[in-house]
Design a protein around this motif. Structure first.
Motif, PDB file in Angstrom:
ATOM      1  N   ILE A 134       0.869  -1.174   0.000  1.00 53.05           N
ATOM      2  CA  ILE A 134       0.000   0.000   0.000  1.00 53.05           C
ATOM      3  C   ILE A 134       0.905   1.222   0.000  1.00 53.05           C
ATOM      4  O   ILE A 134       1.887   1.272   0.746  1.00 53.05           O
ATOM      5  CB  ILE A 134      -0.909   0.033   1.240  1.00 53.05           C
ATOM      6  N   THR A 135       0.574   2.203  -0.828  1.00 50.52           N
ATOM      7  CA  THR A 135       1.402   3.402  -0.893  1.00 50.52           C
ATOM      8  C   THR A 135       0.588   4.656  -0.620  1.00 50.52           C
ATOM      9  O   THR A 135      -0.607   4.725  -0.913  1.00 50.52           O
ATOM     10  CB  THR A 135       2.076   3.534  -2.268  1.00 50.52           C
ATOM     11  N   HIS A 136       1.245   5.634  -0.044  1.00 50.52           N
ATOM     12  CA  HIS A 136       0.671   6.970   0.155  1.00 50.52           C
ATOM     13  C   HIS A 136       1.835   7.946   0.148  1.00 50.52           C
ATOM     14  O   HIS A 136       2.732   7.867   0.989  1.00 50.52           O
ATOM     15  CB  HIS A 136      -0.078   7.050   1.485  1.00 50.52           C
ATOM     16  N   LYS A 137       1.819   8.842  -0.835  1.00 49.56           N
ATOM     17  CA  LYS A 137       2.968   9.727  -1.058  1.00 49.56           C
ATOM     18  C   LYS A 137       4.212   8.854  -1.238  1.00 49.56           C
ATOM     19  O   LYS A 137       4.210   7.968  -2.080  1.00 49.56           O
ATOM     20  CB  LYS A 137       3.111  10.731   0.084  1.00 49.56           C
ATOM     21  N   ASP A 138       5.266   9.089  -0.450  1.00 47.82           N
ATOM     22  CA  ASP A 138       6.451   8.248  -0.568  1.00 47.82           C
ATOM     23  C   ASP A 138       6.515   7.195   0.542  1.00 47.82           C
ATOM     24  O   ASP A 138       7.572   6.649   0.834  1.00 47.82           O
ATOM     25  CB  ASP A 138       7.722   9.101  -0.556  1.00 47.82           C
ATOM     26  N   MET A 139       5.356   6.918   1.137  1.00 44.55           N
ATOM     27  CA  MET A 139       5.261   5.912   2.194  1.00 44.55           C
ATOM     28  C   MET A 139       4.766   4.597   1.588  1.00 44.55           C
ATOM     29  O   MET A 139       3.749   4.563   0.906  1.00 44.55           O
ATOM     30  CB  MET A 139       4.324   6.392   3.302  1.00 44.55           C
ATOM     31  N   ILE A 140       5.504   3.523   1.821  1.00 50.85           N
ATOM     32  CA  ILE A 140       5.147   2.204   1.290  1.00 50.85           C
ATOM     33  C   ILE A 140       5.026   1.227   2.446  1.00 50.85           C
ATOM     34  O   ILE A 140       5.953   1.062   3.241  1.00 50.85           O
ATOM     35  CB  ILE A 140       6.204   1.687   0.296  1.00 50.85           C
ATOM     36  N   LEU A 141       3.882   0.577   2.538  1.00 44.82           N
ATOM     37  CA  LEU A 141       3.644  -0.436   3.569  1.00 44.82           C
ATOM     38  C   LEU A 141       3.522  -1.788   2.884  1.00 44.82           C
ATOM     39  O   LEU A 141       2.669  -1.976   2.020  1.00 44.82           O
ATOM     40  CB  LEU A 141       2.382  -0.117   4.364  1.00 44.82           C
ATOM     41  N   THR A 145       5.864  -8.401   4.493  1.00 47.12           N
ATOM     42  CA  THR A 145       7.006  -8.295   5.402  1.00 47.12           C
ATOM     43  C   THR A 145       6.705  -7.445   6.632  1.00 47.12           C
ATOM     44  O   THR A 145       7.491  -7.420   7.574  1.00 47.12           O
ATOM     45  CB  THR A 145       8.208  -7.687   4.674  1.00 47.12           C
ATOM     46  N   LYS A 146       5.559  -6.726   6.588  1.00 49.22           N
ATOM     47  CA  LYS A 146       5.191  -5.806   7.664  1.00 49.22           C
ATOM     48  C   LYS A 146       6.253  -4.730   7.872  1.00 49.22           C
ATOM     49  O   LYS A 146       6.560  -4.332   8.999  1.00 49.22           O
ATOM     50  CB  LYS A 146       4.912  -6.560   8.972  1.00 49.22           C
ATOM     51  N   VAL A 147       6.792  -4.271   6.749  1.00 44.40           N
ATOM     52  CA  VAL A 147       7.806  -3.222   6.767  1.00 44.40           C
ATOM     53  C   VAL A 147       7.213  -1.963   6.141  1.00 44.40           C
ATOM     54  O   VAL A 147       6.544  -2.024   5.111  1.00 44.40           O
ATOM     55  CB  VAL A 147       9.070  -3.649   5.983  1.00 44.40           C
ATOM     56  N   VAL A 148       7.460  -0.821   6.783  1.00 44.03           N
ATOM     57  CA  VAL A 148       7.021   0.472   6.254  1.00 44.03           C
ATOM     58  C   VAL A 148       8.251   1.308   5.948  1.00 44.03           C
ATOM     59  O   VAL A 148       9.125   1.460   6.801  1.00 44.03           O
ATOM     60  CB  VAL A 148       6.116   1.216   7.254  1.00 44.03           C
ATOM     61  N   THR A 149       8.304   1.828   4.727  1.00 42.68           N
ATOM     62  CA  THR A 149       9.404   2.711   4.358  1.00 42.68           C
ATOM     63  C   THR A 149       8.848   4.085   3.971  1.00 42.68           C
ATOM     64  O   THR A 149       7.762   4.191   3.402  1.00 42.68           O
ATOM     65  CB  THR A 149      10.220   2.154   3.177  1.00 42.68           C
ATOM     66  N   VAL A 150       9.607   5.108   4.297  1.00 45.55           N
ATOM     67  CA  VAL A 150       9.254   6.482   3.937  1.00 45.55           C
ATOM     68  C   VAL A 150      10.498   7.137   3.363  1.00 45.55           C
ATOM     69  O   VAL A 150      11.574   7.091   3.976  1.00 45.55           O
ATOM     70  CB  VAL A 150       8.760   7.276   5.168  1.00 45.55           C
ATOM     71  N   ASN A 151      10.344   7.707   2.168  1.00 45.66           N
ATOM     72  CA  ASN A 151      11.482   8.367   1.540  1.00 45.66           C
ATOM     73  C   ASN A 151      12.656   7.395   1.398  1.00 45.66           C
ATOM     74  O   ASN A 151      13.816   7.775   1.491  1.00 45.66           O
ATOM     75  CB  ASN A 151      11.889   9.593   2.368  1.00 45.66           C
ATOM     76  N   GLU A 161       1.938   0.538  16.323  1.00 44.49           N
ATOM     77  CA  GLU A 161       2.136   1.630  15.367  1.00 44.49           C
ATOM     78  C   GLU A 161       1.930   1.130  13.938  1.00 44.49           C
ATOM     79  O   GLU A 161       1.311   1.810  13.111  1.00 44.49           O
ATOM     80  CB  GLU A 161       3.535   2.223  15.537  1.00 44.49           C
ATOM     81  N   TYR A 162       2.447  -0.059  13.661  1.00 44.88           N
ATOM     82  CA  TYR A 162       2.255  -0.644  12.333  1.00 44.88           C
ATOM     83  C   TYR A 162       0.770  -0.852  12.048  1.00 44.88           C
ATOM     84  O   TYR A 162       0.285  -0.524  10.960  1.00 44.88           O
ATOM     85  CB  TYR A 162       3.000  -1.984  12.231  1.00 44.88           C
ATOM     86  N   GLU A 163       0.032  -1.399  13.008  1.00 40.44           N
ATOM     87  CA  GLU A 163      -1.395  -1.668  12.815  1.00 40.44           C
ATOM     88  C   GLU A 163      -2.187  -0.373  12.594  1.00 40.44           C
ATOM     89  O   GLU A 163      -3.140  -0.342  11.809  1.00 40.44           O
ATOM     90  CB  GLU A 163      -1.955  -2.439  14.007  1.00 40.44           C
ATOM     91  N   ILE A 164      -1.793   0.677  13.285  1.00 38.60           N
ATOM     92  CA  ILE A 164      -2.470   1.973  13.097  1.00 38.60           C
ATOM     93  C   ILE A 164      -2.248   2.487  11.680  1.00 38.60           C
ATOM     94  O   ILE A 164      -3.191   2.911  10.995  1.00 38.60           O
ATOM     95  CB  ILE A 164      -1.977   3.008  14.136  1.00 38.60           C
ATOM     96  N   LEU A 165      -0.996   2.428  11.210  1.00 39.68           N
ATOM     97  CA  LEU A 165      -0.708   2.885   9.850  1.00 39.68           C
ATOM     98  C   LEU A 165      -1.394   2.001   8.815  1.00 39.68           C
ATOM     99  O   LEU A 165      -1.914   2.497   7.811  1.00 39.68           O
ATOM    100  CB  LEU A 165       0.800   2.890   9.606  1.00 39.68           C
ATOM    101  N   GLY A 225     -11.152  13.442  14.544  1.00 39.90           N
ATOM    102  CA  GLY A 225     -10.149  12.392  14.662  1.00 39.90           C
ATOM    103  C   GLY A 225      -8.945  12.644  13.766  1.00 39.90           C
ATOM    104  O   GLY A 225      -8.472  13.781  13.652  1.00 39.90           O
ATOM    105  N   TYR A 226      -8.505  11.588  13.082  1.00 38.53           N
ATOM    106  CA  TYR A 226      -7.300  11.668  12.274  1.00 38.53           C
ATOM    107  C   TYR A 226      -7.529  11.029  10.897  1.00 38.53           C
ATOM    108  O   TYR A 226      -8.348  10.124  10.751  1.00 38.53           O
ATOM    109  CB  TYR A 226      -6.140  10.927  12.950  1.00 38.53           C
ATOM    110  N   LYS A 227      -6.774  11.520   9.923  1.00 38.41           N
ATOM    111  CA  LYS A 227      -6.800  10.925   8.597  1.00 38.41           C
ATOM    112  C   LYS A 227      -5.463  11.154   7.921  1.00 38.41           C
ATOM    113  O   LYS A 227      -4.662  11.993   8.364  1.00 38.41           O
ATOM    114  CB  LYS A 227      -7.933  11.508   7.729  1.00 38.41           C
ATOM    115  N   LEU A 228      -5.215  10.414   6.853  1.00 39.11           N
ATOM    116  CA  LEU A 228      -4.008  10.654   6.078  1.00 39.11           C
ATOM    117  C   LEU A 228      -4.132  11.989   5.346  1.00 39.11           C
ATOM    118  O   LEU A 228      -5.193  12.298   4.811  1.00 39.11           O
ATOM    119  CB  LEU A 228      -3.782   9.534   5.066  1.00 39.11           C
ATOM    120  N   LYS A 229      -3.064  12.735   5.345  1.00 40.85           N
ATOM    121  CA  LYS A 229      -3.072  14.039   4.670  1.00 40.85           C
ATOM    122  C   LYS A 229      -2.833  13.840   3.190  1.00 40.85           C
ATOM    123  O   LYS A 229      -1.856  13.209   2.794  1.00 40.85           O
ATOM    124  CB  LYS A 229      -2.007  14.956   5.261  1.00 40.85           C
ATOM    125  N   SER A 230      -3.728  14.361   2.379  1.00 42.34           N
ATOM    126  CA  SER A 230      -3.614  14.188   0.914  1.00 42.34           C
ATOM    127  C   SER A 230      -2.578  15.161   0.339  1.00 42.34           C
ATOM    128  O   SER A 230      -2.130  16.075   1.008  1.00 42.34           O
ATOM    129  CB  SER A 230      -4.967  14.406   0.260  1.00 42.34           C
TER     130      SER A 230
END
Length: 230
Positions: A134-141, A145-151, A161-165, A225-230
């Motif tokens: 799953i991607t959002h901006k330069d964030m890839i989940l 592997t349950k790995v999140v990368t940003v930039n 934290e992973y489950e929230i993202l 609440g909270y949401k991903l910023k577009s």
């Protein structure tokens, strides 16, 4: 046919190399010849390959050493084509990471079919890996592997934290209340303990900011609440 598939053919016998390249070309792929282990290493370091065909008995550098390099540095498919008939040679090559082992003399149609089959499996696996990202901006989940990368940088996240993202990235336009987040991630009834959510969101935001200080990924929707910023 796929004309953008590049296959490196590593074989020191000129006639066999030419024959293998013809098989590759007739299947609609692009072939590149290497006649020694040393020459093959140059091409491997300087090009992008979708498959490698390797003879084990090569001048300069052995096919076994090239196989180790390819499987260590990439996940592209490798087919061994060798006159070595010993069972142990086949076992060693397959355990090192070869996808297939064809003995000489070989049948032209069989080689063609095995190349097609190997490439098809590789493309299916690649497609499966992509569908689990799953991607959002330069964030890839990556859900596998349950790995999140940003930039391009891996985030060191806790399980919560992973489950929230994962939850937020799965529904990027949804506004999540603190109750939504808590009950979905903790699987418990929310009784108004906002501090738990606040701490986890603060930690996530801090880690995201360290990975890319020029972007904002999570926004607060006041009163909701909270949401991903577009």
């Amino acid at each position: 046919m796929i004309d953008s598939v590049n296959i490196l053919v590593i074989e020191d016998d000129e006639d066999i190399n030419r024959l293998l390249c013809n098989i590759v070309s007739k299947s609609g792929y692009l072939a590149k010849s290497a006649y020694s282990g040393t020459e093959a290493m140059i091409y491997l370091d300087s090009g992008q390959w979708d498959m490698v065909l390797i003879d084990l008995m090569l001048p300069g550098l052995s096919g076994e050493d090239i196989l180790k390099k390819v499987t260590k540095e990439s996940n592209i498919p490798v087919i061994i084509i060798s006159a070595k008939l010993e069972t142990q040679s086949k076992i060693n090559a397959l355990r090192t990471g070869a996808d297939d082992y064809i003995t000489k003399p070989f049948d032209i149609e069989e080689v063609s079919a095995r190349i097609d089959s190997c490439l098809r499996r590789y493309r299916d696996q690649s497609s499966m890996r992509l569908t689990n990202q799953i991607t959002h901006k330069d964030m890839i989940l990556d859900k596998n592997t349950k790995v999140v990368t940003v930039n391009g940088k891996e985030l060191k996240l806790t399980a919560r934290e992973y489950e929230i993202l994962l939850l937020m990235m799965s529904s990027p336009n949804k506004v999540f209340s603190k109750a939504n987040l808590f009950e979905s991630v903790w699987n418990e009834k929310f009784y108004g303990d906002e501090n738990t959510i606040n701490v986890h969101l603060s930690n996530i935001r801090s880690k995201l900011a360290k990975a890319n200080q020029d972007a904002e990924y999570i926004e607060t929707v006041w009163g909701m609440g909270y949401k991903l910023k577009s």
